[in-house]
Design a protein around this motif. Sequence first.
Motif, PDB file in Angstrom:
ATOM      1  N   THR A 234       0.883  -1.229  -0.115  1.00  0.00           N
ATOM      2  CA  THR A 234       0.188   0.155   0.008  1.00  0.00           C
ATOM      3  C   THR A 234       0.966   1.388   0.084  1.00  0.00           C
ATOM      4  N   PRO A 235       0.671   2.062  -1.005  1.00  0.00           N
ATOM      5  CA  PRO A 235       1.534   3.494  -0.954  1.00  0.00           C
ATOM      6  C   PRO A 235       1.312   4.313   0.188  1.00  0.00           C
ATOM      7  N   GLY A 236       2.032   5.102   0.424  1.00  0.00           N
ATOM      8  CA  GLY A 236       2.014   5.992   1.409  1.00  0.00           C
ATOM      9  C   GLY A 236       1.094   7.090   1.281  1.00  0.00           C
ATOM     10  N   THR A 237       0.536   7.640   2.503  1.00  0.00           N
ATOM     11  CA  THR A 237      -0.438   8.604   2.579  1.00  0.00           C
ATOM     12  C   THR A 237       0.098  10.115   2.851  1.00  0.00           C
ATOM     13  N   PRO A 238       0.106  11.103   2.356  1.00  0.00           N
ATOM     14  CA  PRO A 238       0.748  12.375   2.567  1.00  0.00           C
ATOM     15  C   PRO A 238       0.353  12.968   3.848  1.00  0.00           C
ATOM     16  N   LEU A 239       1.309  13.511   4.580  1.00  0.00           N
ATOM     17  CA  LEU A 239       0.858  13.817   6.028  1.00  0.00           C
ATOM     18  C   LEU A 239       1.119  15.495   5.934  1.00  0.00           C
ATOM     19  N   GLY A 240       0.346  16.237   6.413  1.00  0.00           N
ATOM     20  CA  GLY A 240       0.462  17.568   6.799  1.00  0.00           C
ATOM     21  C   GLY A 240       1.302  17.968   7.520  1.00  0.00           C
ATOM     22  N   VAL A 241       1.752  19.264   7.106  1.00  0.00           N
ATOM     23  CA  VAL A 241       3.064  19.846   8.079  1.00  0.00           C
ATOM     24  C   VAL A 241       2.614  21.342   8.151  1.00  0.00           C
TER      25      VAL A 241
ATOM     26  N   PRO B 154       3.557  25.508   9.062  1.00  0.00           N
ATOM     27  CA  PRO B 154       4.584  26.446   8.747  1.00  0.00           C
ATOM     28  C   PRO B 154       5.843  26.095   9.768  1.00  0.00           C
ATOM     29  N   ASP B 155       5.424  25.967  10.771  1.00  0.00           N
ATOM     30  CA  ASP B 155       6.702  25.836  12.049  1.00  0.00           C
ATOM     31  C   ASP B 155       7.202  24.486  11.983  1.00  0.00           C
ATOM     32  N   GLY B 156       6.791  23.433  11.250  1.00  0.00           N
ATOM     33  CA  GLY B 156       7.261  22.194  11.079  1.00  0.00           C
ATOM     34  C   GLY B 156       6.698  21.090  12.074  1.00  0.00           C
ATOM     35  N   VAL B 157       5.910  21.560  12.510  1.00  0.00           N
ATOM     36  CA  VAL B 157       4.827  20.299  13.135  1.00  0.00           C
ATOM     37  C   VAL B 157       3.992  19.675  12.535  1.00  0.00           C
ATOM     38  N   THR B 158       3.887  18.357  12.352  1.00  0.00           N
ATOM     39  CA  THR B 158       3.146  17.481  11.594  1.00  0.00           C
ATOM     40  C   THR B 158       1.828  17.347  12.136  1.00  0.00           C
ATOM     41  N   ALA B 159       0.781  17.016  11.240  1.00  0.00           N
ATOM     42  CA  ALA B 159      -0.587  16.570  11.816  1.00  0.00           C
ATOM     43  C   ALA B 159      -0.499  15.271  12.595  1.00  0.00           C
TER      44      ALA B 159
END
Length: 674
Positions: free
Chosen positions: A437-444, A446-451
């Motif tokens: 299964t391909p990866g799922t994009p993860l939101g990041v 502007p301060d570099g902190v991920t969802a």
Amino acid sequence: MPIHQPQQRPASAAPSEPLGVPQAEAALVEHYPRLVRLAYVVLPPSLGRHRRVLAAHGAVQRALPGARTSPDRVRVPAQSRRSPEARSATLSSAEPAQAPASAPYAWMRLRVLRTALAYERRPRWWPGRLPAPAALRPTLPVVWGLRLFPRAGGVDELALDRALSAVPGTVRAAFALQLLDGLPEADVRALLAEAGAGDPAGAVRRAARLGGPDRVAARESLRSGEFDPCTVQTRPSDLLRRRHRVRAVALAAALCAVAGALAVAADEGVRNEGPEAGSTVPALDPAGLLRTAAERWADTSRVDFTAWPVRGDRRDDAELLGRALRAWSGPPGKVRVTTTPGTVAAPPAQPPRLLFAGEVDGAAVVLFHDGGVRVVRYAEPLSGGGGGAALDFARTDDADVTTGAAVVVSRTGEKARFLLAPWIAETTTRDLLAPNTPGTPLGVGPDGVTAPVERPAAGGACDAWPVLQLRSSERIVENHAFLVTDLGDLAPAHLTYTPKPGRGAPARQPREATGPEALLAWARTACSLRALSGSGVRAVNNWAFAEQRLPEGEASADWLCTRADTWRGPGRVLVQFLQPAASPTAPAAVVADRDDTALCSRFGQHVLAGTHWRAASGRWYVLAAGSRAVDRIEATGQARGAASGPTLAVRAPRDASVQLTGTLREGGTLAAVR
């Protein structure tokens, strides 16, 4: 008929000569750095770097005979009469001359060696901080209020230090005598025997396997600053413990004092040294925090936490930063403190680097980086109902592009957020138990902190294993993607893979675990990562060291060595057997588990393992497999058999007790790991 080398006459067998105290003193002064380095390498790493430095200097200084010793009663071996060619037989022709072979130096070296080896022979019940009998009694130098440690070396020096930590003192002594003093094996055996070591021949054999095949490179690593206790750095000792001791001494003095006024004054003086006064200390002043420029990471060859810019919407909040630093200097009772294994919680000796200060998931979070050694996370709830503050410490020394790519900034329930390095250009999540299964994009942000990212389940069914797949910016490395996973520490662990032998060029180094073959291997072994939670793991590598054709015409099976390296050095190894399965995520069978070992690393490249296996017919076999250097395997005990090559299959009862021995292509034998 075997061919034997001509027997060399070791230095210890030469006629003895009288030695005066002035001669011994001259030898000690002239060769003091060499002797201290030898003692430092031989001393047990369990002492810690500070105590090893002091013990090494003390061992050399105690080696000088007493002033009342009669020169006629002190006799030492004369110089060896071996030829220069024999003296340099153990190293390459490009190596510089060996250590001086004078009689005073040889005698001083023997006394230093005896003292250093004595530390490892002290009883297990002997208190670590109390004086031990005889040679282990405390002596000068003594250092109060400071911790001393040699300068940190590079990757090669760190790897060599880990390998030396995994062997006994006699092996370290043999290794140092050969590489530092250039002694041939015969002289090393004789010297170890004279120093009272057990099994000198075995120590020399094990020392020959340390440092890899390039002995010149190993010698240069051993002569680096990593192993030089004469060139040291300083840090303060545990300030909190010192303050507690000062308070105890002041209280005892107050009880003995006649005047109550003196007791009150002493107590007031001690109280003035509390954490509230921390703002006067430069290292604990928010205005003195180090801050890295935003684009520094793209213009430096040191791509680690020192290149992280400061981020977060509260990075200029002096009150928040001051509370975080005061909690670090002396945590009050309401602050929960956690440390990964091998990490000290002492206050910083110099102003730390500020990485982040902002609000995440209902808490104000501050991240510091302390001198290339630790990452420290301070978090306090934004509302009074969220509980007390937390202070977390984790080792991150010698981090790089991958192991310094992310830090956990928040954990809530079964999810976590990460602060990413500035060089991360692409972030996705994927499930190790879904390799196709391909990866799922993860939101990041502007301060570099991920969802929020799902965390691997600590218990219950192992139905998924979430990981981050990160890709570095092309400004520092081209098309470099890698996997990291949350194992409960501040820094996620880097996952790698070493492919099977015999497919093209031999794979000597781990590679990123993003290819199809690597993902399939991790799908079978991901759930074994649960055993590593909270142990300070830096990286985990899956090494497919053998492929075996199963008996009775069945398909092939794979043998994996899963090695977890910790930030503090020691590693843990799981040997896993991957037999054919209907599901690509069927768990592998763990056939061996070892702690604190160099197996399956650069300094433990040979491995042999075995297991019982049942064929479809119902018959039981003992299967064994070794790494690429194993060219013969023999089974003894309740089942016997032998096979050329790196694999073996022998009919045996289900619970048969079998001993496996492998023969290496270049000579020597190898026992199966248990």
